[in-house]
Write a protein that holds these residues in place. Sequence first.
Motif, PDB file in Angstrom:
ATOM      1  N   GLY A   2      -6.139  -7.870  -0.181  1.00  0.00           N
ATOM      2  CA  GLY A   2      -4.845  -7.540  -0.770  1.00  0.00           C
ATOM      3  C   GLY A   2      -3.921  -8.739  -0.816  1.00  0.00           C
ATOM      4  O   GLY A   2      -3.207  -8.958  -1.798  1.00  0.00           O
TER       5      GLY A   2
ATOM      6  N   ASP B  87      -4.857   1.336  -8.400  1.00  0.00           N
ATOM      7  CA  ASP B  87      -3.574   0.632  -8.311  1.00  0.00           C
ATOM      8  C   ASP B  87      -2.596   1.194  -9.330  1.00  0.00           C
ATOM      9  O   ASP B  87      -2.929   1.333 -10.513  1.00  0.00           O
ATOM     10  CB  ASP B  87      -3.771  -0.867  -8.584  1.00  0.00           C
ATOM     11  CG  ASP B  87      -4.674  -1.524  -7.556  1.00  0.00           C
ATOM     12  OD1 ASP B  87      -4.598  -1.143  -6.369  1.00  0.00           O
ATOM     13  OD2 ASP B  87      -5.465  -2.411  -7.929  1.00  0.00           O
TER      14      ASP B  87
ATOM     15  N   ASN C  26       0.840  -1.196   0.000  1.00  0.00           N
ATOM     16  CA  ASN C  26       0.000   0.000   0.000  1.00  0.00           C
ATOM     17  C   ASN C  26       0.880   1.253   0.000  1.00  0.00           C
ATOM     18  O   ASN C  26       2.109   1.175   0.001  1.00  0.00           O
ATOM     19  CB  ASN C  26      -0.981  -0.022   1.178  1.00  0.00           C
ATOM     20  CG  ASN C  26      -0.301   0.004   2.536  1.00  0.00           C
ATOM     21  OD1 ASN C  26       0.786   0.573   2.705  1.00  0.00           O
ATOM     22  ND2 ASN C  26      -0.933  -0.607   3.526  1.00  0.00           N
TER      23      ASN C  26
ATOM     24  N   GLU D 218       1.831  -0.093  -6.231  1.00  0.00           N
ATOM     25  CA  GLU D 218       1.266   0.587  -5.076  1.00  0.00           C
ATOM     26  C   GLU D 218      -0.248   0.463  -5.168  1.00  0.00           C
ATOM     27  O   GLU D 218      -0.866   0.979  -6.092  1.00  0.00           O
ATOM     28  CB  GLU D 218       1.676   2.055  -5.040  1.00  0.00           C
ATOM     29  CG  GLU D 218       1.144   2.798  -3.825  1.00  0.00           C
ATOM     30  CD  GLU D 218       1.543   4.268  -3.835  1.00  0.00           C
ATOM     31  OE1 GLU D 218       0.638   5.134  -3.826  1.00  0.00           O
ATOM     32  OE2 GLU D 218       2.758   4.536  -3.852  1.00  0.00           O
ATOM     33  N   THR D 219      -0.837  -0.260  -4.207  1.00  0.00           N
ATOM     34  CA  THR D 219      -2.266  -0.518  -4.256  1.00  0.00           C
ATOM     35  C   THR D 219      -3.031   0.524  -3.463  1.00  0.00           C
ATOM     36  O   THR D 219      -2.500   1.176  -2.564  1.00  0.00           O
ATOM     37  CB  THR D 219      -2.581  -1.917  -3.715  1.00  0.00           C
ATOM     38  OG1 THR D 219      -2.083  -2.015  -2.367  1.00  0.00           O
ATOM     39  CG2 THR D 219      -1.937  -2.994  -4.567  1.00  0.00           C
ATOM     40  N   GLY D 220      -4.315   0.645  -3.787  1.00  0.00           N
ATOM     41  CA  GLY D 220      -5.188   1.598  -3.128  1.00  0.00           C
ATOM     42  C   GLY D 220      -6.496   1.662  -3.884  1.00  0.00           C
ATOM     43  O   GLY D 220      -6.826   0.739  -4.638  1.00  0.00           O
TER      44      GLY D 220
END
Length: 248
Positions: A176, A151, A129, A146-148
């Motif tokens: 995740g 992505d 993250n 970088e996830t959120g």
Amino acid sequence: MNEIIERMSAAEAGVLLQRVRERRPRVHALMNTVVQKFTADGITAVGAIPSMTSSLEEIADFVTKADALTINLGTLDQERRKVIRLAVEVANAAGKPWIVDPVHCDYSPGRLAFARELIALGPTVVRGNKAEMALIGDTQASLRIETGPVDHLQDGPVHMVVRNGHPLMAKVTGTGCLSGGVIAAFLAVEKNALKAAAAALATTGVAAERAAVEARGPGSFEPAFLDALAELGGEDLSKDARIDHETA
């Protein structure tokens, strides 16, 4: 790491999903113990075959038989560090793709140091993250994810954005972690890590969007998400995946 690609289309993502379902790759997951079953169910739902042992005596044999490896630092102790190091050694020696998820490296200096040790060994993908990846910094030759809510995938000058997903994913522990296993499954059938990871994240994101339509909250979302993953076809992904591409 990867050859720069000009474009990743939703149709290509659909083709890769079908390839996973046809080839049924084996994914070994050294996973956060809190989410082992959920992750195994998700890997199975996309058509791959999971294995989950963290036994020091068995890990070399299991990684040897796997097509890809996913490592999650969520529940970490000295024994698991030994197992992870051996798994990486076997994967690297055999040229197998592997992904590391530096879970909560922003909570513990020792965990951050271990994550950096692993990254120095050349994972195919590093996924975390925003807070985790800010501390990790340079991922060297690895694909950086970088996830959120959106992505971001970075491979040198190539930046890809996957816009699929739903806020309920953040309310279920392990979505995740599960996506890391799905990325590993796609890495097993597609050598270009950027393409594989974008298709995998679109797959979990589209499944989440479909599951959210019938879910009343996080409790009903989890089984609906697994059902959606299992039911998703290449044509569905071709229609609904939202992948944008930028070059710096």
